[in-house]
Design a protein around this motif. Structure first.
Motif, PDB file in Angstrom:
ATOM      1  N   PRO A  95       0.802  -1.241   0.000  1.00  0.00           N
ATOM      2  CA  PRO A  95       0.000   0.000   0.000  1.00  0.00           C
ATOM      3  C   PRO A  95       0.824   1.275   0.000  1.00  0.00           C
ATOM      4  N   ASN A  96       2.099   1.208   0.445  1.00  0.00           N
ATOM      5  CA  ASN A  96       2.918   2.417   0.526  1.00  0.00           C
ATOM      6  C   ASN A  96       3.818   2.621  -0.680  1.00  0.00           C
ATOM      7  N   LEU A  97       3.816   1.663  -1.608  1.00  0.00           N
ATOM      8  CA  LEU A  97       4.709   1.753  -2.757  1.00  0.00           C
ATOM      9  C   LEU A  97       4.251   2.863  -3.705  1.00  0.00           C
ATOM     10  N   VAL A  98       5.138   3.825  -3.946  1.00  0.00           N
ATOM     11  CA  VAL A  98       4.810   4.930  -4.849  1.00  0.00           C
ATOM     12  C   VAL A  98       5.705   4.938  -6.087  1.00  0.00           C
ATOM     13  N   THR A  99       6.842   4.211  -6.049  1.00  0.00           N
ATOM     14  CA  THR A  99       7.757   4.168  -7.185  1.00  0.00           C
ATOM     15  C   THR A  99       8.170   2.737  -7.464  1.00  0.00           C
ATOM     16  N   LEU A 100       7.977   2.296  -8.691  1.00  0.00           N
ATOM     17  CA  LEU A 100       8.389   0.964  -9.135  1.00  0.00           C
ATOM     18  C   LEU A 100       9.113   1.139 -10.459  1.00  0.00           C
ATOM     19  N   LEU A 101      10.428   0.817 -10.479  1.00  0.00           N
ATOM     20  CA  LEU A 101      11.256   1.105 -11.641  1.00  0.00           C
ATOM     21  C   LEU A 101      12.005  -0.125 -12.120  1.00  0.00           C
ATOM     22  N   ASP A 102      12.287  -0.148 -13.449  1.00  0.00           N
ATOM     23  CA  ASP A 102      13.188  -1.119 -14.086  1.00  0.00           C
ATOM     24  C   ASP A 102      12.698  -2.553 -13.991  1.00  0.00           C
ATOM     25  N   VAL A 103      11.394  -2.753 -13.860  1.00  0.00           N
ATOM     26  CA  VAL A 103      10.861  -4.117 -13.834  1.00  0.00           C
ATOM     27  C   VAL A 103      10.346  -4.483 -15.212  1.00  0.00           C
ATOM     28  N   ASN A 104      10.147  -5.776 -15.450  1.00  0.00           N
ATOM     29  CA  ASN A 104       9.715  -6.253 -16.753  1.00  0.00           C
ATOM     30  C   ASN A 104       8.238  -5.969 -17.003  1.00  0.00           C
ATOM     31  N   ALA A 105       7.885  -5.963 -18.262  1.00  0.00           N
ATOM     32  CA  ALA A 105       6.509  -5.650 -18.647  1.00  0.00           C
ATOM     33  C   ALA A 105       5.527  -6.718 -18.195  1.00  0.00           C
ATOM     34  N   HIS A 106       6.016  -7.899 -17.842  1.00  0.00           N
ATOM     35  CA  HIS A 106       5.114  -8.962 -17.370  1.00  0.00           C
ATOM     36  C   HIS A 106       4.425  -8.587 -16.066  1.00  0.00           C
ATOM     37  N   THR A 158       0.041  -7.057 -15.083  1.00  0.00           N
ATOM     38  CA  THR A 158      -1.158  -7.884 -14.980  1.00  0.00           C
ATOM     39  C   THR A 158      -2.141  -7.208 -14.036  1.00  0.00           C
ATOM     40  N   LYS A 159      -3.376  -7.582 -14.142  1.00  0.00           N
ATOM     41  CA  LYS A 159      -4.398  -6.976 -13.302  1.00  0.00           C
ATOM     42  C   LYS A 159      -4.101  -7.228 -11.826  1.00  0.00           C
ATOM     43  N   GLU A 160      -3.666  -8.445 -11.483  1.00  0.00           N
ATOM     44  CA  GLU A 160      -3.435  -8.794 -10.082  1.00  0.00           C
ATOM     45  C   GLU A 160      -2.286  -7.985  -9.489  1.00  0.00           C
ATOM     46  N   VAL A 161      -1.191  -7.844 -10.244  1.00  0.00           N
ATOM     47  CA  VAL A 161      -0.041  -7.104  -9.744  1.00  0.00           C
ATOM     48  C   VAL A 161      -0.377  -5.626  -9.575  1.00  0.00           C
ATOM     49  N   LEU A 162      -0.999  -5.031 -10.573  1.00  0.00           N
ATOM     50  CA  LEU A 162      -1.287  -3.597 -10.517  1.00  0.00           C
ATOM     51  C   LEU A 162      -2.324  -3.268  -9.453  1.00  0.00           C
ATOM     52  N   GLU A 163      -3.256  -4.161  -9.211  1.00  0.00           N
ATOM     53  CA  GLU A 163      -4.220  -3.930  -8.131  1.00  0.00           C
ATOM     54  C   GLU A 163      -3.557  -4.034  -6.763  1.00  0.00           C
ATOM     55  N   GLY A 164      -2.414  -4.710  -6.702  1.00  0.00           N
ATOM     56  CA  GLY A 164      -1.689  -4.844  -5.440  1.00  0.00           C
ATOM     57  C   GLY A 164      -0.814  -3.650  -5.109  1.00  0.00           C
ATOM     58  N   ILE A 165      -0.676  -2.704  -6.049  1.00  0.00           N
ATOM     59  CA  ILE A 165       0.107  -1.485  -5.799  1.00  0.00           C
ATOM     60  C   ILE A 165      -0.765  -0.269  -6.152  1.00  0.00           C
ATOM     61  N   PRO A 166      -1.862  -0.086  -5.422  1.00  0.00           N
ATOM     62  CA  PRO A 166      -2.884   0.900  -5.821  1.00  0.00           C
ATOM     63  C   PRO A 166      -2.440   2.347  -5.719  1.00  0.00           C
ATOM     64  N   ASN A 167      -1.400   2.635  -4.930  1.00  0.00           N
ATOM     65  CA  ASN A 167      -0.995   4.023  -4.715  1.00  0.00           C
ATOM     66  C   ASN A 167       0.258   4.410  -5.502  1.00  0.00           C
ATOM     67  N   LEU A 168       0.591   3.594  -6.493  1.00  0.00           N
ATOM     68  CA  LEU A 168       1.779   3.846  -7.297  1.00  0.00           C
ATOM     69  C   LEU A 168       1.640   5.161  -8.065  1.00  0.00           C
ATOM     70  N   LYS A 169       2.726   5.967  -8.038  1.00  0.00           N
ATOM     71  CA  LYS A 169       2.732   7.240  -8.749  1.00  0.00           C
ATOM     72  C   LYS A 169       3.725   7.260  -9.911  1.00  0.00           C
ATOM     73  N   LYS A 170       4.759   6.433  -9.803  1.00  0.00           N
ATOM     74  CA  LYS A 170       5.787   6.430 -10.847  1.00  0.00           C
ATOM     75  C   LYS A 170       6.108   4.991 -11.222  1.00  0.00           C
ATOM     76  N   LEU A 171       6.010   4.677 -12.515  1.00  0.00           N
ATOM     77  CA  LEU A 171       6.213   3.311 -12.982  1.00  0.00           C
ATOM     78  C   LEU A 171       7.167   3.325 -14.168  1.00  0.00           C
ATOM     79  N   GLY A 172       8.228   2.508 -14.087  1.00  0.00           N
ATOM     80  CA  GLY A 172       9.182   2.357 -15.178  1.00  0.00           C
ATOM     81  C   GLY A 172       9.252   0.902 -15.603  1.00  0.00           C
ATOM     82  N   ILE A 173       8.949   0.638 -16.866  1.00  0.00           N
ATOM     83  CA  ILE A 173       8.830  -0.732 -17.368  1.00  0.00           C
ATOM     84  C   ILE A 173       9.828  -0.975 -18.492  1.00  0.00           C
ATOM     85  N   GLN A 174      10.482  -2.140 -18.463  1.00  0.00           N
ATOM     86  CA  GLN A 174      11.352  -2.581 -19.548  1.00  0.00           C
ATOM     87  C   GLN A 174      10.696  -3.736 -20.294  1.00  0.00           C
TER      88      GLN A 174
END
Length: 1004
Positions: A782-793, A796-812
């Motif tokens: 719930p506190n994760l606001v930045t997720l960087l350099d992770v794969n595009a996999h 998924t709906k389940e993963v993104l629903e588990g990080i509802p407060n994300l503000k910054k996302l970087g995908i490779q």
């Protein structure tokens, strides 16, 4: 400073434990501790922050109190953190065999054993606070400072009345006016310091008289406040609570405490005793007479001291040519000599000729009373002539306001020249236009200044020129340092050997030996508010001239916890404001603005860096390990942060053992030296670490010893392997950054973060290159606001629903040769309702076909989008173009392909920044009302583009066009746009053009 940061840090630790879902404890003892820390923080505010340039106490006493606060809090923090860490380790060890991923361990903390230490800390804190009321600390306060404090007391009480729907006290307004008149007089007196013995004696006598009068009338504030409150409220007089320590400081100097009116001054507890409150009688008529008497006595003292005069400095032109025009002013402040005339504002015969000045300038010191007639006389004298007033190195706007009142602008060419280090002072004094910010000198200008300071009009000896230019270059364009170095060299032997020594060793020797320079540099640091001082001292963690990423610095500040969060804005935004405040005080320099117009890096000038390192060590805030010599125990002992500028020091046994000896005091270990490609024996005995930044060190095996550092909040390192499942033991971690060195990745190999990562509920920032997140199975971060350099996999709906407060996302996105069908990664992004920044990069783009499905929907909150390597046709832009919340769009690495991009009407209504890099675009078509608020257009390496649309050039908000390695036709269009806008009065519009070939020539 250190005491304030220490109190905030321990409060932050307690608050983190209270808010954690992994910790359970009964908090009575901790509530007492937290409340006392808050009290200490409030005490610190009133004593040290009330006027951050002139604290209520003399500097030596203030430093002593700060040291006592720091030592008391540090001792309590060490006991507290050790106790918590021991309980964490013991409970983890007991639960090792019963570990359950679905139900992670909840720590039950017992603080009963800490009760004696907490009670001792509370008692010690009160003793420190009570020292402020000691008469001997207060009686030597300058009257000007006392007057300033008392004025602020009145303002705060009157504001308190209004905030609580109570009428302000009119008598206080009269007293405030009396204080203001006295304050102005004392400020003028302060500007006329003299070393003449009789003037010193006279000044001391004045101080005694004024202090006596202040003490006699001071009690009126308390009595007026009490009476005004009691007359409008039936509740106990808790009004005094916020001002407890200030009262003890100011009113504790009362000469006579025997009368009823002085009850409660030293005994704060009796403020809430209604029986004793009822004993107080307030005679408003007598108080009014006291105020009038005070005003009369102060006026008599003023008349006696000045013979009815106040000093004002004025610069007028000389009269040698009977010419009143001030055509040119070039005299320096050192060449202005003080001259005196009588009370009457007229030029005496002796003043008609310039004395010791260049270009016909003289200085006149006129004495003036507060009478309106005299003020008008001076105004008439000024209005009848042209003048220049020089206010050099101002620290507040008070002097400017005084001169502005006496010398209003009548548009006759008169000028007031003001210089200051503080941006807010310049803004306050600015009447029109913009503040002129001085730039650092270049190499040639630096050498000219140094040479002129040393040799004036003579030539520099040829053998010293090369070393001299290097010495000037080492000053990095700071005039203050260049002049100081020049003065130092002028007193030394002018030999090539000595100049080479200074050139090779930088200017640290000069800074350390030149007290005047050190004080000048330190004054900028001392002027900071206490909450900004640890921010500046933290810069010592980075090597000299190191370009610090602003985002990393802010993350480290967050993890350290020495800054009190603002109630009005998120912590990260508040820390950005702190960083900007350091820049406005000219203590740090920002790097060149990036394509977005924002600052990504900052650095400390070498002169301030030396001061920063020295003060950080002196305050026991941070110690820099840059050599074996400064790695001994006496330097490291009791330091809260350690930073290593040379990572090879870890390989020295003595250094390793020395660091291990401070295991219970050190909270941060930062390895900020050059990258080290080989393993070094890191010191993991620092068991209370909160921050471990080891990105500069490569680990071949995961450092299992780190798992015992259970209070770790920030962990950054370089490691190519997989994270173990036991990483979840670091349950308190907020920042996890894993960078990979160059490696060959097997085709089809997929790297997953351990599923236990979902149990690390405190995570705010997660950056693990090329890794995937497992299905959370109902878990969340719930506190994760930045997720960087992770794969595009991960999309998924389940993963993104588990990080509802994300503000910054970087995908490779890593494509394989077998990927021929369009892959969709955008369908579930709509679940990220807080997302503001999205970056998608195709690491190995397939140039033969477009294999990523088009963007069909974007999160409604998205403001910044960066795409690279997608190879989309320009027709796929329509979804992005209609997303009106978008402010920044970056298209890199053939994100879109094709020669034509037709922008439709009403497209990109909110876009402010557009960057196109590495594209085969030839024509950019536009329509009416597209890009209506565009501010910056950046085009890099678009060799085929032939034109910038006319409609973009006509956008009113456009501020800048930047072109790098572009077609000359595009450059010509940009220059034409600039010419047209300048002809329409838009002088701020800028065009930047750069070619890489020119950079290569410059380097050669």
């Amino acid at each position: 400073m250190a005491g304030y940061a220490a109190s905030v840090s321990l409060k932050h630790t307690i608050k983190c434990l209270e808010n954690s879902s992994r910790v359970s404890f009964r908090p009575p003892e901790i509530e007492l501790l937290y409340d006392q820390l808050s009290s200490m923080q409030q005490f610190f505010f009133y004593v040290f922050v009330w006027d951050h340039r002139e604290s209520i106490l003399p500097s030596s006493v203030a430093a002593g109190l700060d040291r006592q606060i720091k030592e008391a809090v540090y001792k309590m923090e060490d006991v507290f953190d050790s106790h918590v860490s021991n309980q964490f380790l013991s409970q983890i060890s007991a639960d090792e065999n019963n570990y359950n991923h679905d139900h992670p361990l909840v720590f039950a903390l017992d603080f009963q054993k800490l009760v004696p230490e907490i009670n001792f800390f509370i008692q010690r804190s009160k003793e420190i606070q009570n020292e402020i009321a000691n008469v001997e600390f207060i009686v030597d306060l300058p009257p000007l400072l006392l007057t300033t404090i008392l004025k602020k007391v009145i303002v705060h009480f009157q504001s308190w009345f209004q905030a609580n729907s109570l009428l302000p006290c009119p008598h206080m307004e009269y007293l405030y006016e009396a204080y203001s008149s006295l304050q102005k007089f004392l400020q003028f007196v302060k500007r006329t310091n003299s070393t003449v013995d009789d003037m010193i004696t006279k000044r001391e006598h004045l101080d005694t008289q004024i202090r006596d009068e202040l003490f006699n009338v001071t009690k009126s504030i308390r009595l007026l406040t009490l009476n005004n409150y009691r007359s409008q409220s039936e509740t106990p007089s808790t009004i005094f609570l916020p001002f407890k320590y200030l009262y003890e400081a100011v009113f504790g100097v009362a000469k006579d405490t025997s009368g009823d009116e002085w009850i409660m001054i030293h005994e704060y507890e009796s403020f809430e005793d209604e029986n004793q409150l009822s004993k107080l009688t307030v005679d408003l008529a007598k108080i009014n007479e006291d105020i009038n008497s005070f005003t009369r006595r102060v006026k008599e003292i003023e008349e006696d001291y000045t013979n009815g005069a106040h000093p004002v400095c004025i610069l007028f032109p000389g009269q040698d040519n009977n010419n009143d025009d001030l055509n040119f002013f070039t005299a320096t402040m050192k060449k202005i000599k003080e001259m005196y005339i009588t009370k009457e504002p007229q030029l005496s015969n002796s003043m008609q000729q310039p004395v010791g000045l260049q270009d016909g300038m003289i200085q006149i010191r006129s004495w003036l009373t507060n009478d309106r007639d005299d003020l008008q006389s001076l105004g008439c004298l000024a209005l009848g002539r042209k003048y220049l007033i020089v206010l050099d190195d101002m620290w507040d706007g008070l002097t400017w306001l005084e001169f502005k009142r006496i010398f209003p602008d009548v548009h006759n060419g008169s000028r007031i020249l003001l210089t200051t280090r503080l941006h807010q002072v310049a803004v306050q004094a600015m009447t029109n236009g913009e503040v002129h910010e001085m730039q650092i000198l270049n190499k040639e200008e630096s050498w000219d200044l140094l040479r002129g300071n040393l040799f004036q009009d003579e030539l520099c000896p040829p053998e010293l020129v090369k070393a001299g230019k290097k010495i000037a270059e080492n000053c990095e364009g700071l005039p203050l340092l260049i002049v100081a170095v020049g003065n130092h060299l002028s007193k030394a032997k002018m030999t090539l050997e000595y100049w080479d020594h200074i050139a090779e060793n930088g200017n640290a020797v000069v800074i350390d030996e030149d007290d005047e320079l050190s004080n000048a540099l330190l004054s900028s640091y001392r002027d900071l508010f206490p909450y900004l001082k640890p921010c500046f001292l933290y810069m010592a963690a980075f090597p000299k001239n190191y370009e610090i990423r602003a985002s990393k610095l802010i993350n480290l500040w967050c993890a350290e916890g020495f800054i009190e969060p603002s109630q009005s804005s998120p912590l990260e935004e508040y820390l950005v404001d702190c960083l900007m405040a350091l820049a406005r005080n000219n203590l740090i320099m920002f790097g060149q603005p990036n394509w977005r117009g924002t600052i990504k890096t900052c650095k400390v000038h070498s002169a301030f860096w030396h001061v920063c390192v020295r003060e950080a060590g002196k305050e026991k805030f941070m110690h820099v390990l840059s050599s074996y010599a400064n790695s001994v125990t006496e330097h490291i002992q009791n330091q809260r942060q350690l930073c290593v500028h040379k990572n090879v020091l870890f390989g020295i046994k003595d250094v390793h053992e020395t660091m291990a000896s401070v295991s219970t005091t050190t909270r941060s270990l930062l390895c900020t030296g050059p990258p080290h490609q080989y393993p070094v024996p890191m010191c993991y005995d620092l068991r209370l670490l909160r921050v471990l930044d080891a990105l500069a060190i490569r680990f071949y095996l995961f450092p299992a010893e780190v798992l015992k550092l259970l209070q770790l909040r920030y962990f950054a390192f370089t490691y190519n392997g997989k994270l173990p499942t036991s990483i979840s033991k670091l349950w308190n971690l907020q920042y996890l950054i894993v960078r990979q060195s160059l490696r060959i990745k097997s085709h089809g190999a997929q790297s997953y973060l351990p599923v236990e990562i979902w149990n690390m509920k405190e995570l705010r920032h997660l950056q693990v290159m090329g890794s995937d997140l497992h299905d959370p199975c109902g878990g969340s971060l719930p506190n994760l606001v930045t997720l960087l350099d992770v794969n595009a996999h991960n999309c998924t709906k389940e993963v993104l629903e588990g990080i509802p407060n994300l503000k910054k996302l970087g995908i490779q996105i890593e494509l394989s040769l077998e990927d021929t069908e369009a892959l969709s990664f955008f369908d579930h992004l709509v679940h990220l309702r807080q997302l503001e920044s999205l970056k998608f990069v195709v690491v190995n783009p397939n140039t033969r076909s477009q294999v990523v499905a088009p963007i069909s929907i974007l999160p409604p909150s998205l403001k910044k989008l960066s795409l690279s390597g997608f190879g989309y046709p320009w027709e796929y832009m329509k979804t992005i173009a209609k997303h009106h919340a978008l402010e920044v769009l970056k298209l890199r690495g053939y994100a879109f392909r094709g020669p034509n991009w037709e922008v439709k009407e009403w497209d990109f209504l909110g876009l402010k920044i557009l960057l196109i890099e590495d594209s085969d675009l030839e024509y950019l078509g536009d329509s009416f009302n597209c890009f209506p608020v565009l501010e910056r257009l950046i085009i890099w390496h678009c060799y085929k583009l032939k034109k910038i649309p006319d409609a973009i050039g006509k956008v009113d908000t456009l501020k800048m066009i930047e072109l790098v390695d572009c077609n000359p036709l595009v450059v010509a269009y940009a220059k034409e746009i600039q010419k047209v806008r300048e002809s329409c009065g838009d002088k701020a519009f800028q065009v930047y053009v750069r070619f890489s070939a020119d950079d290569v020539k410059l380097k050669a």
